[in-house]
Write a protein that holds these residues in place. Sequence first.
Motif, PDB file in Angstrom:
ATOM      1  N   THR A  33     -24.793  12.768 -15.405  1.00  0.00           N
ATOM      2  CA  THR A  33     -23.907  12.531 -15.310  1.00  0.00           C
ATOM      3  C   THR A  33     -22.887  12.856 -16.904  1.00  0.00           C
ATOM      4  O   THR A  33     -24.039  13.653 -17.886  1.00  0.00           O
ATOM      5  CB  THR A  33     -24.899  10.744 -15.794  1.00  0.00           C
ATOM      6  OG1 THR A  33     -23.669   9.816 -16.010  1.00  0.00           O
ATOM      7  CG2 THR A  33     -25.291  10.351 -17.181  1.00  0.00           C
ATOM      8  N   GLY A  34     -22.061  12.692 -17.153  1.00  0.00           N
ATOM      9  CA  GLY A  34     -21.345  12.192 -18.552  1.00  0.00           C
ATOM     10  C   GLY A  34     -21.651  10.956 -19.578  1.00  0.00           C
ATOM     11  O   GLY A  34     -21.868   9.896 -18.917  1.00  0.00           O
ATOM     12  N   VAL A  35     -22.363  11.516 -20.748  1.00  0.00           N
ATOM     13  CA  VAL A  35     -22.048   9.927 -21.603  1.00  0.00           C
ATOM     14  C   VAL A  35     -21.793  11.065 -23.312  1.00  0.00           C
ATOM     15  O   VAL A  35     -20.945  11.684 -23.490  1.00  0.00           O
ATOM     16  CB  VAL A  35     -23.593  10.771 -21.834  1.00  0.00           C
ATOM     17  CG1 VAL A  35     -24.258  12.008 -22.352  1.00  0.00           C
ATOM     18  CG2 VAL A  35     -24.094   9.404 -23.354  1.00  0.00           C
ATOM     19  N   ALA A  36     -20.683   9.490 -23.132  1.00  0.00           N
ATOM     20  CA  ALA A  36     -19.752   9.913 -24.572  1.00  0.00           C
ATOM     21  C   ALA A  36     -20.814   9.250 -25.772  1.00  0.00           C
ATOM     22  O   ALA A  36     -20.911   8.363 -26.080  1.00  0.00           O
ATOM     23  CB  ALA A  36     -18.097   8.943 -24.365  1.00  0.00           C
ATOM     24  N   ALA A  37     -20.629  10.220 -26.606  1.00  0.00           N
ATOM     25  CA  ALA A  37     -21.409   9.439 -28.709  1.00  0.00           C
ATOM     26  C   ALA A  37     -20.122   8.969 -28.904  1.00  0.00           C
ATOM     27  O   ALA A  37     -18.348   9.504 -29.123  1.00  0.00           O
ATOM     28  CB  ALA A  37     -21.657  11.168 -29.298  1.00  0.00           C
ATOM     29  N   TYR A  38     -20.183   8.144 -29.288  1.00  0.00           N
ATOM     30  CA  TYR A  38     -19.639   6.761 -30.037  1.00  0.00           C
ATOM     31  C   TYR A  38     -19.232   7.941 -31.422  1.00  0.00           C
ATOM     32  O   TYR A  38     -19.923   8.894 -32.608  1.00  0.00           O
ATOM     33  CB  TYR A  38     -20.389   5.485 -30.370  1.00  0.00           C
ATOM     34  CG  TYR A  38     -20.678   4.391 -29.618  1.00  0.00           C
ATOM     35  CD1 TYR A  38     -20.092   4.504 -28.332  1.00  0.00           C
ATOM     36  CD2 TYR A  38     -22.242   4.775 -29.813  1.00  0.00           C
ATOM     37  CE1 TYR A  38     -20.034   3.851 -28.157  1.00  0.00           C
ATOM     38  CE2 TYR A  38     -22.950   3.872 -28.212  1.00  0.00           C
ATOM     39  CZ  TYR A  38     -21.949   3.646 -27.117  1.00  0.00           C
ATOM     40  OH  TYR A  38     -21.787   2.204 -26.170  1.00  0.00           O
ATOM     41  N   GLU A  39     -17.841   7.865 -31.724  1.00  0.00           N
ATOM     42  CA  GLU A  39     -17.425   8.440 -32.968  1.00  0.00           C
ATOM     43  C   GLU A  39     -18.522   8.581 -34.066  1.00  0.00           C
ATOM     44  O   GLU A  39     -18.446   9.923 -35.653  1.00  0.00           O
ATOM     45  CB  GLU A  39     -15.641   8.220 -33.514  1.00  0.00           C
ATOM     46  CG  GLU A  39     -15.448   8.868 -32.426  1.00  0.00           C
ATOM     47  CD  GLU A  39     -14.735  10.168 -31.826  1.00  0.00           C
ATOM     48  OE1 GLU A  39     -14.546  11.067 -32.998  1.00  0.00           O
ATOM     49  OE2 GLU A  39     -14.956  10.659 -31.312  1.00  0.00           O
ATOM     50  N   ASP A  40     -19.176   7.610 -34.618  1.00  0.00           N
ATOM     51  CA  ASP A  40     -19.754   7.491 -35.365  1.00  0.00           C
ATOM     52  C   ASP A  40     -20.844   7.534 -35.873  1.00  0.00           C
ATOM     53  O   ASP A  40     -21.730   8.087 -36.535  1.00  0.00           O
ATOM     54  CB  ASP A  40     -19.942   5.651 -36.453  1.00  0.00           C
ATOM     55  CG  ASP A  40     -20.553   4.386 -35.018  1.00  0.00           C
ATOM     56  OD1 ASP A  40     -20.383   5.202 -34.036  1.00  0.00           O
ATOM     57  OD2 ASP A  40     -20.166   3.535 -35.481  1.00  0.00           O
ATOM     58  N   SER A  41     -21.507   8.426 -34.166  1.00  0.00           N
ATOM     59  CA  SER A  41     -22.961   8.523 -34.595  1.00  0.00           C
ATOM     60  C   SER A  41     -22.553  10.591 -34.254  1.00  0.00           C
ATOM     61  O   SER A  41     -23.765  10.960 -34.217  1.00  0.00           O
ATOM     62  CB  SER A  41     -23.075   8.441 -32.891  1.00  0.00           C
ATOM     63  OG  SER A  41     -22.042   9.080 -31.729  1.00  0.00           O
ATOM     64  N   ILE A  42     -21.711  11.582 -34.290  1.00  0.00           N
ATOM     65  CA  ILE A  42     -21.332  12.869 -34.599  1.00  0.00           C
ATOM     66  C   ILE A  42     -22.205  13.209 -35.417  1.00  0.00           C
ATOM     67  O   ILE A  42     -22.489  13.921 -35.664  1.00  0.00           O
ATOM     68  CB  ILE A  42     -19.951  13.027 -34.252  1.00  0.00           C
ATOM     69  CG1 ILE A  42     -19.986  12.142 -32.609  1.00  0.00           C
ATOM     70  CG2 ILE A  42     -19.744  14.405 -33.970  1.00  0.00           C
ATOM     71  CD1 ILE A  42     -17.963  12.363 -32.155  1.00  0.00           C
ATOM     72  N   ILE A  43     -21.508  12.430 -36.661  1.00  0.00           N
ATOM     73  CA  ILE A  43     -22.022  12.832 -38.138  1.00  0.00           C
ATOM     74  C   ILE A  43     -23.598  12.604 -38.393  1.00  0.00           C
ATOM     75  O   ILE A  43     -24.196  13.460 -38.499  1.00  0.00           O
ATOM     76  CB  ILE A  43     -21.374  12.633 -39.746  1.00  0.00           C
ATOM     77  CG1 ILE A  43     -20.000  12.339 -39.352  1.00  0.00           C
ATOM     78  CG2 ILE A  43     -22.160  12.491 -40.555  1.00  0.00           C
ATOM     79  CD1 ILE A  43     -19.640  14.550 -39.732  1.00  0.00           C
ATOM     80  N   ASP A  44     -23.990  11.605 -37.617  1.00  0.00           N
ATOM     81  CA  ASP A  44     -25.490  11.146 -37.458  1.00  0.00           C
ATOM     82  C   ASP A  44     -26.144  12.931 -36.726  1.00  0.00           C
ATOM     83  O   ASP A  44     -27.487  12.915 -37.168  1.00  0.00           O
ATOM     84  CB  ASP A  44     -26.002  10.491 -36.783  1.00  0.00           C
ATOM     85  CG  ASP A  44     -25.271   9.051 -37.723  1.00  0.00           C
ATOM     86  OD1 ASP A  44     -25.216   8.875 -39.034  1.00  0.00           O
ATOM     87  OD2 ASP A  44     -25.093   7.815 -37.248  1.00  0.00           O
ATOM     88  N   GLY A  45     -25.703  13.151 -35.570  1.00  0.00           N
ATOM     89  CA  GLY A  45     -26.460  14.036 -34.511  1.00  0.00           C
ATOM     90  C   GLY A  45     -26.267  15.167 -35.125  1.00  0.00           C
ATOM     91  O   GLY A  45     -27.930  15.805 -35.532  1.00  0.00           O
ATOM     92  N   ILE A  46     -25.314  15.777 -36.146  1.00  0.00           N
ATOM     93  CA  ILE A  46     -25.514  16.911 -37.048  1.00  0.00           C
ATOM     94  C   ILE A  46     -26.322  16.821 -38.099  1.00  0.00           C
ATOM     95  O   ILE A  46     -27.184  17.705 -38.101  1.00  0.00           O
ATOM     96  CB  ILE A  46     -24.206  16.701 -37.874  1.00  0.00           C
ATOM     97  CG1 ILE A  46     -22.805  17.374 -36.596  1.00  0.00           C
ATOM     98  CG2 ILE A  46     -24.066  18.120 -38.749  1.00  0.00           C
ATOM     99  CD1 ILE A  46     -21.831  17.558 -37.685  1.00  0.00           C
ATOM    100  N   ARG A  47     -26.565  15.481 -38.836  1.00  0.00           N
ATOM    101  CA  ARG A  47     -28.075  14.991 -39.929  1.00  0.00           C
ATOM    102  C   ARG A  47     -28.781  15.054 -39.365  1.00  0.00           C
ATOM    103  O   ARG A  47     -30.443  15.876 -39.676  1.00  0.00           O
ATOM    104  CB  ARG A  47     -27.476  13.848 -39.881  1.00  0.00           C
ATOM    105  CG  ARG A  47     -28.153  13.587 -42.137  1.00  0.00           C
ATOM    106  CD  ARG A  47     -28.014  12.285 -42.428  1.00  0.00           C
ATOM    107  NE  ARG A  47     -26.952  12.563 -43.110  1.00  0.00           N
ATOM    108  CZ  ARG A  47     -25.549  11.579 -43.168  1.00  0.00           C
ATOM    109  NH1 ARG A  47     -26.214  10.805 -42.102  1.00  0.00           N
ATOM    110  NH2 ARG A  47     -24.511  11.989 -43.243  1.00  0.00           N
TER     111      ARG A  47
END
Length: 152
Positions: free
Chosen positions: A91-105
């Motif tokens: 499926t496709g999933v959209a990362a919430y904008e405020d979670s993108i930096i959390d993913g990097i971290r």
Amino acid sequence: IVVPMAGGSLITKLRKSSRELMKVGLVEEGPEPRMFGAQASGCAPIVNAVQAGERQVRPIQKPNTIARSLAIGNPAAGPYSLEVLRETGGTGVAAYEDSIIDGIRMLAETEGIFTETAGGVVISSLKRLVEQGKIKKDEVTVAFVTGNGLKT
């Protein structure tokens, strides 16, 4: 397999390559891997089409995301990527904008890998997929982190 999607072509090529590797005997034949496409919520035309059950992608006129490398509002391979997601059971999933930096971290802290925003999209999307039960915690999963953090 969790893949970042901009124009949609990477996920189609990964499917083609997995089929070819099985066909020539370099990988043991078996079920095709499930493929999951990750986009940022501020520019998710492929994910929106998946969630709406559509076979065509509706272009987004103005992307609004920090994941600039994925900000393709009119993905050329959109219909083909939809087909891959549907046919592989992903499926496709959209990362919430405020979670993108959390993913990097999270990737930096747990694996010592410094990625740019597309990698943050993939990691935060993978986390959501596990939380939603679409990927089980004990499944072997490949997350494609395609960009270096020094890029942005």
